[in-house]
Write a protein that holds these residues in place. Structure first.
Motif, PDB file in Angstrom:
ATOM      1  N   ASP A 182       0.847  -1.198   0.000  1.00 55.65           N
ATOM      2  CA  ASP A 182       0.000   0.000   0.000  1.00 55.65           C
ATOM      3  C   ASP A 182       0.878   1.242   0.000  1.00 55.65           C
ATOM      4  O   ASP A 182       1.926   1.283   0.651  1.00 55.65           O
ATOM      5  CB  ASP A 182      -0.901   0.028   1.246  1.00 55.65           C
ATOM      6  N   TYR A 183       0.414   2.269  -0.719  1.00 59.44           N
ATOM      7  CA  TYR A 183       1.071   3.571  -0.711  1.00 59.44           C
ATOM      8  C   TYR A 183       0.150   4.595  -0.056  1.00 59.44           C
ATOM      9  O   TYR A 183      -1.074   4.575  -0.265  1.00 59.44           O
ATOM     10  CB  TYR A 183       1.384   4.037  -2.131  1.00 59.44           C
ATOM     11  N   ARG A 214      -3.744   0.779  -2.868  1.00 62.00           N
ATOM     12  CA  ARG A 214      -3.189  -0.577  -2.865  1.00 62.00           C
ATOM     13  C   ARG A 214      -2.560  -0.871  -4.227  1.00 62.00           C
ATOM     14  O   ARG A 214      -3.256  -1.083  -5.220  1.00 62.00           O
ATOM     15  CB  ARG A 214      -4.272  -1.602  -2.525  1.00 62.00           C
ATOM     16  N   ALA A 215      -1.238  -0.881  -4.282  1.00 67.29           N
ATOM     17  CA  ALA A 215      -0.503  -1.100  -5.532  1.00 67.29           C
ATOM     18  C   ALA A 215      -0.406  -2.578  -5.892  1.00 67.29           C
ATOM     19  O   ALA A 215      -0.303  -2.932  -7.061  1.00 67.29           O
ATOM     20  CB  ALA A 215       0.898  -0.502  -5.435  1.00 67.29           C
ATOM     21  N   VAL A 216      -0.384  -3.452  -4.866  1.00 66.14           N
ATOM     22  CA  VAL A 216      -0.346  -4.899  -5.090  1.00 66.14           C
ATOM     23  C   VAL A 216      -1.443  -5.539  -4.250  1.00 66.14           C
ATOM     24  O   VAL A 216      -1.444  -5.419  -3.020  1.00 66.14           O
ATOM     25  CB  VAL A 216       1.028  -5.505  -4.726  1.00 66.14           C
ATOM     26  N   GLN A 217      -2.388  -6.176  -4.929  1.00 66.51           N
ATOM     27  CA  GLN A 217      -3.462  -6.904  -4.253  1.00 66.51           C
ATOM     28  C   GLN A 217      -2.886  -8.199  -3.674  1.00 66.51           C
ATOM     29  O   GLN A 217      -1.784  -8.615  -4.049  1.00 66.51           O
ATOM     30  CB  GLN A 217      -4.580  -7.218  -5.251  1.00 66.51           C
ATOM     31  N   GLY A 219      12.909  -6.293  -0.080  1.00 70.73           N
ATOM     32  CA  GLY A 219      12.860  -5.697   1.252  1.00 70.73           C
ATOM     33  C   GLY A 219      12.989  -4.197   1.242  1.00 70.73           C
ATOM     34  O   GLY A 219      13.356  -3.595   2.260  1.00 70.73           O
ATOM     35  N   LEU A 220      12.665  -3.558   0.121  1.00 71.80           N
ATOM     36  CA  LEU A 220      12.812  -2.111  -0.004  1.00 71.80           C
ATOM     37  C   LEU A 220      11.502  -1.368   0.183  1.00 71.80           C
ATOM     38  O   LEU A 220      11.493  -0.135   0.156  1.00 71.80           O
ATOM     39  CB  LEU A 220      13.424  -1.762  -1.371  1.00 71.80           C
ATOM     40  N   LEU A 221      10.392  -2.107   0.331  1.00 71.99           N
ATOM     41  CA  LEU A 221       9.095  -1.486   0.577  1.00 71.99           C
ATOM     42  C   LEU A 221       8.393  -2.212   1.718  1.00 71.99           C
ATOM     43  O   LEU A 221       8.448  -3.446   1.803  1.00 71.99           O
ATOM     44  CB  LEU A 221       8.200  -1.577  -0.678  1.00 71.99           C
ATOM     45  N   PRO A 222       7.715  -1.479   2.590  1.00 70.93           N
ATOM     46  CA  PRO A 222       6.893  -2.158   3.600  1.00 70.93           C
ATOM     47  C   PRO A 222       5.734  -2.877   2.926  1.00 70.93           C
ATOM     48  O   PRO A 222       5.194  -2.404   1.917  1.00 70.93           O
ATOM     49  CB  PRO A 222       6.397  -1.000   4.487  1.00 70.93           C
ATOM     50  N   HIS A 223       5.373  -4.034   3.462  1.00 68.64           N
ATOM     51  CA  HIS A 223       4.331  -4.830   2.821  1.00 68.64           C
ATOM     52  C   HIS A 223       3.516  -5.563   3.873  1.00 68.64           C
ATOM     53  O   HIS A 223       3.947  -5.748   5.018  1.00 68.64           O
ATOM     54  CB  HIS A 223       4.946  -5.834   1.851  1.00 68.64           C
ATOM     55  N   GLY A 224       2.338  -6.003   3.444  1.00 68.58           N
ATOM     56  CA  GLY A 224       1.511  -6.832   4.285  1.00 68.58           C
ATOM     57  C   GLY A 224       1.578  -8.271   3.833  1.00 68.58           C
ATOM     58  O   GLY A 224       2.154  -8.590   2.785  1.00 68.58           O
ATOM     59  N   GLY A 225       0.990  -9.179   4.610  1.00 69.10           N
ATOM     60  CA  GLY A 225       1.044 -10.589   4.266  1.00 69.10           C
ATOM     61  C   GLY A 225       2.380 -11.199   4.647  1.00 69.10           C
ATOM     62  O   GLY A 225       3.145 -10.642   5.453  1.00 69.10           O
ATOM     63  N   HIS A 235      -3.340  -3.909 -12.914  1.00 66.43           N
ATOM     64  CA  HIS A 235      -3.849  -3.049 -11.844  1.00 66.43           C
ATOM     65  C   HIS A 235      -3.563  -3.632 -10.460  1.00 66.43           C
ATOM     66  O   HIS A 235      -4.408  -3.608  -9.564  1.00 66.43           O
ATOM     67  CB  HIS A 235      -5.347  -2.817 -12.012  1.00 66.43           C
ATOM     68  N   GLY A 236      -2.344  -4.185 -10.294  1.00 63.72           N
ATOM     69  CA  GLY A 236      -1.923  -4.685  -8.999  1.00 63.72           C
ATOM     70  C   GLY A 236      -2.411  -6.071  -8.646  1.00 63.72           C
ATOM     71  O   GLY A 236      -2.087  -6.597  -7.577  1.00 63.72           O
TER      72      GLY A 236
END
Length: 565
Positions: free
Chosen positions: A303-304, A321-324, A355-361, A536-537
């Motif tokens: 998410d951004y 949300r850039a990646v679903q 590991g350059l962006l915070p992410h969920g999951g 679209h992600g």
């Protein structure tokens, strides 16, 4: 009264008359006739007496690798090459462009001949809106008032298919997508209704579907305006789809020319055959059945933060949300290809894997998550496991560092105990592995050949060599996973084939795993075991490479593959 934009357009021929853009007519003189064109720099000739012609409405492709002289030849027609000695003749409607004064030539540039440059981001002025930049041409070349020119700019943007042209006219270059910027550059070129359009690699950096849209747009505008098109490219698929005739250049010589179908089906020159045969070949063994999983994601999201409108935006941010939620796994010795258009989320997915962006999951590299690595203070060790090769090595390699410093930098971080001699030996071995040095893995650190090579800087290498340097820089720390971000998109077809073969060989020898981010279906077909298709992600289709590419199920996948033909 100032002329209007409509008055500047090329009028259609009378009904029943043969349009000048229907192809060359027997007995008609060419619009452009180039004879014995030669270009030299400081006494060194780089274009060696080439001849070609172009009729009104005809599309001629000038084809060759970087350094073949095709762009220099085209720019020399308008004397836009600095510090060059140009000779020969280039008659446009009977006027020799190479004999005109600078004042006369300024009247030709933009009016009779316009150029679409390769990289729109550098061709557009970042401090002016795109509408202002188009309007400036209409004011200078067509004598329109400020208001008429701005209205004409919106009209031209609409003609190129940009959505909401009135709003986009007020945008700056950085606020537009790559495809939109390319449309703006096309609108600028068409602003003065030129007779001849020079298009220098107009689709090189675009996705397959955007490339297809640009080709359709150029063809439609060319038919409507009756322009001749000189297309400068190394993309043979583009040539097959667009051009009427093709001229092939090698090292400043025009080695072959003729109708596209004839040249492509029955090439006479060895260099032409080399270009045609330069499609990447699939040569990837299947991974072992017991291969361990080195990269795994379950429910991965990115998410951004985005600004909110109105009063609420003062206190908090919204989320985009850039990646679903995404699921995938990558085994040792396997390649996972991720394809999709710009904005599909594939590069964001790669940054999360690094590991350059915070992410969920959940995302695990060699069995460990980035969050766990940070808590255990072992993030540096995990970064050694996964390395990256970026799209443009010229911008990702520091121009101030030598080859030895660039390739050996990772060893300073991950193996600081190595001596200077040990570090140099590892650097030389990595350069040998990627084909930049010959069998010198055990070379004496004082070897003069290696010494001279290691002291060079990135600007002293070709694009293909710089990409090999970037691969060596990633390999020197002996990673398990390489993230390949568009590793061949900016390379000539022959160099692309060489880099793909290099990556295939390294995977066989070292059991490397690749996360391949690309919009090039040919590269995916040659390298991947498994494919993810993103839109679209969201991953809209996934599976075995051959199955997805040969029998796509999702309409978007079918669209991507259709545009890549």
């Amino acid at each position: 009264m100032a002329p209007t934009l409509a008055a500047a357009q090329v009028s259609l021929p009378p009904e029943g008359a043969a349009p000048p853009w229907g192809g060359p007519v027997a007995g008609r003189k060419p619009l452009l006739e180039v004879k014995d064109l030669r270009v030299s720099f400081a006494g060194r000739e780089v274009v060696h007496g080439i001849d070609f012609h172009l009729h009104a409405g005809e599309k001629l492709a000038l084809v060759g690798e970087s350094g073949s002289g095709k762009t220099v030849s085209a720019l020399a027609l308008l004397r836009l090459v600095q510090n060059a000695d140009i000779s020969g003749s280039a008659a446009l409607n009977g006027r020799d462009l190479l004999r005109l004064s600078e004042r006369e030539l300024r009247g030709v540039r933009g009016d009779d001949v316009a150029i679409i440059f390769q990289e729109p981001m550098t061709a557009l002025n970042p401090v002016y809106t795109v509408g202002d930049q188009i309007a400036e041409i209409l004011q200078l070349k067509k004598g329109l008032t400020r208001q008429q020119a701005l209205a004409g700019a919106v009209e031209l943007l609409a003609a190129t298919g940009i959505p909401e042209p009135a709003r986009r006219a007020g945008s700056y270059a950085h606020q537009l997508s790559g495809g939109q910027r390319q449309r703006v550059v096309i609108a600028m070129a068409l602003a003065s209704a030129p007779k001849l359009l020079l298009a220098d690699e107009p689709t090189t950096a675009l996705d397959a579907s955007l490339r297809s849209q640009m080709l359709e747009l150029l063809s439609r505008l060319q038919r409507e305006h009756g322009m001749a098109l000189l297309l400068i490219t190394h993309d043979l698929n583009l040539v097959r789809r667009v051009a009427d005739r093709v001229a092939v250049m090698e090292l400043g010589h025009l080695v072959e020319q003729g109708p596209v179908q004839e040249v492509m089906s029955r090439p006479q020159h060895a260099y032409t055959r080399l270009l045609i045969d330069s499609q990447p070949q699939r040569d990837v063994p299947p991974p072992r059945s017991d291969a361990p999983v080195v990269l795994e994601a379950e429910g991965l999201t990115v998410d951004y933060a985005v600004p909110l409108g109105g009063f609420a935006g003062w206190w908090k941010k919204g989320q985009f949300r850039a990646v679903q939620p995404t699921r995938f796994s990558l085994c040792a010795g396997q390649t996972l290809g991720v394809i999709g258009e710009s904005g599909s989320g594939k590069s964001t997915l790669a940054l999360a894997a690094l590991g350059l962006l915070p992410h969920g999951g959940h995302l695990h590299v060699a069995g460990q998550s980035w969050a766990d690595a940070r808590r255990a203070n072992s993030e540096r060790a995990l970064r050694r496991v996964v390395q990256v090769v970026f799209q443009d090595p010229f911008s990702s390699l520091s121009p101030r560092m030598t080859v030895e410093q660039l390739v050996g930098e990772g060893l300073l971080v991950h193996e600081p105990a190595l001596s200077v001699a040990q570090r140099r030996k590892r650097v030389v071995a990595a350069l040998t592995d990627v084909g930049l040095l010959k069998a010198v893995a055990d070379a004496d650190p004082g070897d003069t050949q290696a010494d001279a090579f290691l002291s060079r800087y990135p600007h002293e290498f070709s694009g293909g060599q710089r990409q090999r340097l970037a691969i060596a820089r990633a390999l020197v720390v002996q990673p398990q996973v390489l993230v390949l971000d568009e590793p061949t998109s900016a390379l000539d077809v022959t160099v692309q084939k060489q880099v793909v073969a290099l990556l295939q060989g390294l995977q066989r020898e070292r059991g490397l795993s690749y996360l391949l981010i690309t919009h090039d279906v040919a590269v995916v077909r040659a390298m991947s075991h498994v494919v993810l298709v993103m839109q679209h992600g969201e991953v809209v289709e996934a599976g075995d490479c051959q199955q997805v590419l040969e029998a796509p199920q999702h309409p978007y996948t079918q669209q991507l593959l259709g545009a890549a033909i």
